[in-house]
Design a protein around this motif. Structure first.
Motif, PDB file in Angstrom:
ATOM      1  N   GLY A   1       2.202  -1.555  -8.939  1.00 44.00           N
ATOM      2  CA  GLY A   1       1.964  -2.841  -8.322  1.00 44.00           C
ATOM      3  C   GLY A   1       1.553  -2.756  -6.874  1.00 44.00           C
ATOM      4  O   GLY A   1       1.776  -3.698  -6.106  1.00 44.00           O
ATOM      5  N   ALA A   2       0.962  -1.648  -6.468  1.00 47.76           N
ATOM      6  CA  ALA A   2       0.541  -1.480  -5.076  1.00 47.76           C
ATOM      7  C   ALA A   2      -0.795  -0.758  -5.034  1.00 47.76           C
ATOM      8  O   ALA A   2      -1.136   0.011  -5.945  1.00 47.76           O
ATOM      9  CB  ALA A   2       1.593  -0.699  -4.301  1.00 47.76           C
ATOM     10  N   ALA A   3      -1.556  -1.027  -3.972  1.00 43.04           N
ATOM     11  CA  ALA A   3      -2.779  -0.256  -3.716  1.00 43.04           C
ATOM     12  C   ALA A   3      -2.390   1.139  -3.244  1.00 43.04           C
ATOM     13  O   ALA A   3      -1.389   1.311  -2.549  1.00 43.04           O
ATOM     14  CB  ALA A   3      -3.640  -0.967  -2.689  1.00 43.04           C
ATOM     15  N   ILE A   4      -3.184   2.125  -3.624  1.00 43.95           N
ATOM     16  CA  ILE A   4      -2.843   3.519  -3.356  1.00 43.95           C
ATOM     17  C   ILE A   4      -3.866   4.090  -2.391  1.00 43.95           C
ATOM     18  O   ILE A   4      -5.070   4.032  -2.645  1.00 43.95           O
ATOM     19  CB  ILE A   4      -2.818   4.333  -4.659  1.00 43.95           C
ATOM     20  CG1 ILE A   4      -1.876   3.680  -5.680  1.00 43.95           C
ATOM     21  CG2 ILE A   4      -2.394   5.760  -4.402  1.00 43.95           C
ATOM     22  CD1 ILE A   4      -1.963   4.259  -7.066  1.00 43.95           C
ATOM     23  N   ALA A   5      -3.391   4.645  -1.284  1.00 42.85           N
ATOM     24  CA  ALA A   5      -4.253   5.265  -0.274  1.00 42.85           C
ATOM     25  C   ALA A   5      -4.115   6.777  -0.369  1.00 42.85           C
ATOM     26  O   ALA A   5      -3.024   7.327  -0.137  1.00 42.85           O
ATOM     27  CB  ALA A   5      -3.875   4.780   1.118  1.00 42.85           C
ATOM     28  N   TYR A   6      -5.203   7.469  -0.712  1.00 43.99           N
ATOM     29  CA  TYR A   6      -5.215   8.915  -0.855  1.00 43.99           C
ATOM     30  C   TYR A   6      -5.855   9.544   0.383  1.00 43.99           C
ATOM     31  O   TYR A   6      -6.770   8.971   0.986  1.00 43.99           O
ATOM     32  CB  TYR A   6      -6.014   9.332  -2.085  1.00 43.99           C
ATOM     33  CG  TYR A   6      -5.300   9.159  -3.395  1.00 43.99           C
ATOM     34  CD1 TYR A   6      -4.468  10.154  -3.890  1.00 43.99           C
ATOM     35  CD2 TYR A   6      -5.467   8.003  -4.144  1.00 43.99           C
ATOM     36  CE1 TYR A   6      -3.821  10.000  -5.104  1.00 43.99           C
ATOM     37  CE2 TYR A   6      -4.826   7.841  -5.360  1.00 43.99           C
ATOM     38  CZ  TYR A   6      -3.997   8.843  -5.840  1.00 43.99           C
ATOM     39  OH  TYR A   6      -3.349   8.687  -7.037  1.00 43.99           O
TER      40      TYR A   6
ATOM     41  N   VAL B   1       0.855  -1.182   0.000  1.00 46.13           N
ATOM     42  CA  VAL B   1       0.000   0.000   0.000  1.00 46.13           C
ATOM     43  C   VAL B   1       0.892   1.234   0.000  1.00 46.13           C
ATOM     44  O   VAL B   1       1.761   1.392   0.871  1.00 46.13           O
ATOM     45  CB  VAL B   1      -0.947   0.030   1.219  1.00 46.13           C
ATOM     46  CG1 VAL B   1      -1.767   1.301   1.213  1.00 46.13           C
ATOM     47  CG2 VAL B   1      -1.837  -1.206   1.227  1.00 46.13           C
ATOM     48  N   ALA B   2       0.693   2.087  -1.000  1.00 50.00           N
ATOM     49  CA  ALA B   2       1.394   3.361  -1.093  1.00 50.00           C
ATOM     50  C   ALA B   2       0.491   4.446  -0.524  1.00 50.00           C
ATOM     51  O   ALA B   2      -0.589   4.707  -1.051  1.00 50.00           O
ATOM     52  CB  ALA B   2       1.761   3.668  -2.536  1.00 50.00           C
ATOM     53  N   VAL B   3       0.906   5.102   0.567  1.00 49.81           N
ATOM     54  CA  VAL B   3       0.140   6.173   1.203  1.00 49.81           C
ATOM     55  C   VAL B   3       0.622   7.493   0.625  1.00 49.81           C
ATOM     56  O   VAL B   3       1.785   7.869   0.788  1.00 49.81           O
ATOM     57  CB  VAL B   3       0.309   6.142   2.732  1.00 49.81           C
ATOM     58  CG1 VAL B   3      -0.527   7.243   3.366  1.00 49.81           C
ATOM     59  CG2 VAL B   3      -0.080   4.780   3.287  1.00 49.81           C
ATOM     60  N   ILE B   4      -0.278   8.185  -0.085  1.00 50.49           N
ATOM     61  CA  ILE B   4       0.080   9.414  -0.772  1.00 50.49           C
ATOM     62  C   ILE B   4       0.061  10.569   0.225  1.00 50.49           C
ATOM     63  O   ILE B   4      -0.907  10.764   0.969  1.00 50.49           O
ATOM     64  CB  ILE B   4      -0.882   9.700  -1.933  1.00 50.49           C
ATOM     65  CG1 ILE B   4      -0.888   8.519  -2.900  1.00 50.49           C
ATOM     66  CG2 ILE B   4      -0.509  10.991  -2.644  1.00 50.49           C
ATOM     67  CD1 ILE B   4       0.458   8.220  -3.516  1.00 50.49           C
ATOM     68  N   GLY B   5       1.146  11.346   0.244  1.00 52.53           N
ATOM     69  CA  GLY B   5       1.247  12.529   1.085  1.00 52.53           C
ATOM     70  C   GLY B   5       1.463  13.774   0.252  1.00 52.53           C
ATOM     71  O   GLY B   5       1.950  13.712  -0.883  1.00 52.53           O
ATOM     72  N   VAL B   6       1.071  14.920   0.801  1.00 47.18           N
ATOM     73  CA  VAL B   6       1.247  16.217   0.148  1.00 47.18           C
ATOM     74  C   VAL B   6       2.058  17.083   1.100  1.00 47.18           C
ATOM     75  O   VAL B   6       1.572  17.429   2.190  1.00 47.18           O
ATOM     76  CB  VAL B   6      -0.119  16.871  -0.180  1.00 47.18           C
ATOM     77  CG1 VAL B   6       0.095  18.213  -0.880  1.00 47.18           C
ATOM     78  CG2 VAL B   6      -0.986  15.943  -1.042  1.00 47.18           C
TER      79      VAL B   6
END
Length: 541
Positions: free
Chosen positions: A359-364, A300-305
């Motif tokens: 290749g990973a789920a993305i958490a926005y 899981v890729a956790v997207i940050g800003v």
């Protein structure tokens, strides 16, 4: 016996009878010797006669002619007697006998060219008495009733008086939260004309993104003062109503562009922006893919800003790994046009940026739109973009007004009044919420501001608790949140003495006491009571 002299008959061809015999069509009766005129008689017209012994002498075969065989002689007009007519001419009488019998006698005696009037009256003005009895023709496509034939039942129903028609029930729902929205849905579903009045967004706009409907119905029914217990239904009845209410709510919100997934019968765990797990039964479809059980074994890729100060993707990824065993990592994506010291609310409505991770789920973080495949949104804390979307969806058809007073008569509410207009209806649903929505006013004594209804705590009027309630509020502020209005089985709100003051007033949602709307029934009570209140209101008339 000398042959009869032939003579033309009025309205048809000349017929000749040379010798006595069986009477033919159009002949005179036996012994009738009327006649006149001489000369050579013409050939007798050939007439088809299928009856035995009619129109022929005994022992002679009957002549059978087709309809057109005798042309251009006399033309066969019909199988009945006196139906012989000339070629190209009109049949005697002009109308069939069945049609003639249906006409009034004064019209039947005169030809159609005379418009049903005798010659002495044609072209003359009718006296006043006669004109008074003349009725105008009905409008086109209407049936002219016959004097001797009863009108059909359908015509009687169409022409019945207006007071006998089924009148449309009007319902006014006060409150723009999820309870008021569900009540309006139920009332419209049962054929009522509904007006939804909302003063401002309430607690519904603050929800984090997951709806907790109900945890265990058997546990709820063991609490005697719970709003669902006071409905007087068993677990099967409550489950049936919840199925209908939740599915109708999801369908209506989907038509507004906000799709939800899940049912009240199942519960999942979803991560928020801090990496903590929160239970929910129904969630938006953008959140449903992030159920923690479904993420097991995935990256899981956790997207940050970086420009957002109240959200840290690295700490969220670490919490997911340590608390839930999910292989999560953070990936920062810069958005240059954000204001200085931006917050999560500044991301609302922006298109989701494309990450570099594959290749990973993305958490926005919540608020982005147009999410890519295999991605999901995290739950939020108030103020929540999920709550804003829900409030926008349920508030599209609401009338913006603040109800300040009501007009009543005996045990009936007649109209609700705002500062600028009034709303008259057959039934009213009170879904004003608690302290956030403005349904209850907190102070030294908590009060319901519109009708002065009784405020109860654990089934007992709050006014009877006295100083003990103030002490409980000091020790635990959550005690204030358990106060509210009490209702009977039909959701009529009660006074402190336990009586229902108005027969057409219903209460639903967070204004009801006896439960914690931040707990496992936080959305279950507003949805189910709103559903039932709307139905009861629609059927009240």
């Amino acid at each position: 016996m000398a042959p009869r002299s032939w003579a033309p008959r009025r309205g048809g061809p000349a017929l000749q009878d040379r010798r006595p015999g069986a009477p033919q069509l159009g002949d005179s009766a036996a012994g009738d010797h009327r006649g006149g005129g001489g000369g050579e008689p013409a050939a007798r017209a050939r007439v088809r006669d299928d009856g035995p012994g009619r129109g022929r002498r005994a022992g002679r075969a009957a002549a059978r002619l087709s309809d057109r065989e005798h042309q251009p002689g006399a033309e066969q007009a019909g199988a009945g007697a006196r139906s012989v007519r000339r070629p190209g001419g009109r049949s005697r009488g002009g109308l069939r006998r069945r049609a003639v019998r249906r006409l009034p006698p004064h019209v039947r005696r005169h030809r159609a060219e005379g418009r049903g009037l005798p010659p002495r009256l044609r072209g003359r003005s009718l006296p006043t008495e006669a004109l008074a009895s003349v009725r105008p023709l009905p409008a086109p496509r209407h049936q002219v009733p016959h004097a001797r034939c009863p009108r059909p039942a359908a015509e009687a129903r169409c022409r019945r008086h207006t007071p006998d028609r089924d009148r449309l029930t009007t319902v006014v729902v006060i409150g723009g939260g999820i309870a008021g929205y569900t009540a309006a849905l139920a009332a419209r579903r049962h054929g009522a004309d509904v007006t939804l009045i909302a003063r401002a967004p309430g607690a519904t706009a603050l929800y984090a993104g997951g709806m907790e409907i109900v945890d265990d119905l058997d546990t709820v029914l063991r609490s005697p003062n719970h709003p669902l217990t006071r409905l007087g239904m068993d677990a099967v009845g409550l489950a049936t109503e919840l199925d209908a209410a939740v599915s109708t709510l999801q369908l209506a919100l989907g038509k507004e562009g906000l799709r939800f997934e899940g049912t009240w019968r199942s519960r999942g765990l979803y991560a928020d922006i801090h990496g903590l797990a929160r239970p929910a039964n129904v969630v938006p479809d953008t959140v449903a893919r992030g159920e923690l059980g479904a993420l097991s074994g995935k990256r899981v890729a956790v997207i940050g800003v970086p420009q957002v100060g109240d959200y840290d993707a690295a700490s969220t990824a670490q919490a997911l790994k340590e608390l839930h065993g999910i292989e999560a990592f953070a990936e920062d994506i810069s958005i240059s046009d954000l204001p200085v010291a931006a917050s999560l609310t500044d991301l609302y409505g922006r298109r989701a940026p494309a990450p570099k991770a594959r290749g990973a789920a993305i958490a926005y973080p919540p608020g982005f739109t147009s999410l890519p495949d295999d991605s999901f949104e995290l739950l939020a804390s108030p103020p929540s973009p999920h709550g804003w979307r829900l409030q926008q969806a349920i508030g599209l058809g609401a009338v913006g007004a603040e109800i300040t007073s009501f007009e009543t008569a005996a045990d009936t509410v007649i109209a609700a009044h705002s500062a600028t207009r009034g709303f008259r209806a057959d039934a009213f649903v009170l879904a004003t919420g608690r302290h956030i929505g403005g349904g209850l006013q907190a102070g030294r004594v908590t009060a319901e501001r519109l009708f002065g209804l009784g405020i109860f705590r654990d089934g007992v009027p709050a006014a009877q608790s006295g100083a003990r309630l103030h002490l409980l509020k000091y020790l635990d502020p959550a005690e204030e949140m358990r106060l509210g209005v009490k209702t009977d089985k039909r959701l009529h709100p009660l006074l402190e003495d336990g009586t229902a003051p108005y027969a057409n007033l219903y209460a639903a949602g967070a204004v009801l006491g006896g439960y914690d709307y931040a707990g496992p029934c936080g959305f279950g009570v507003p949805i189910l009571t709103g559903w039932l209140a709307g139905r009861y209101a629609a059927k009240s008339a």
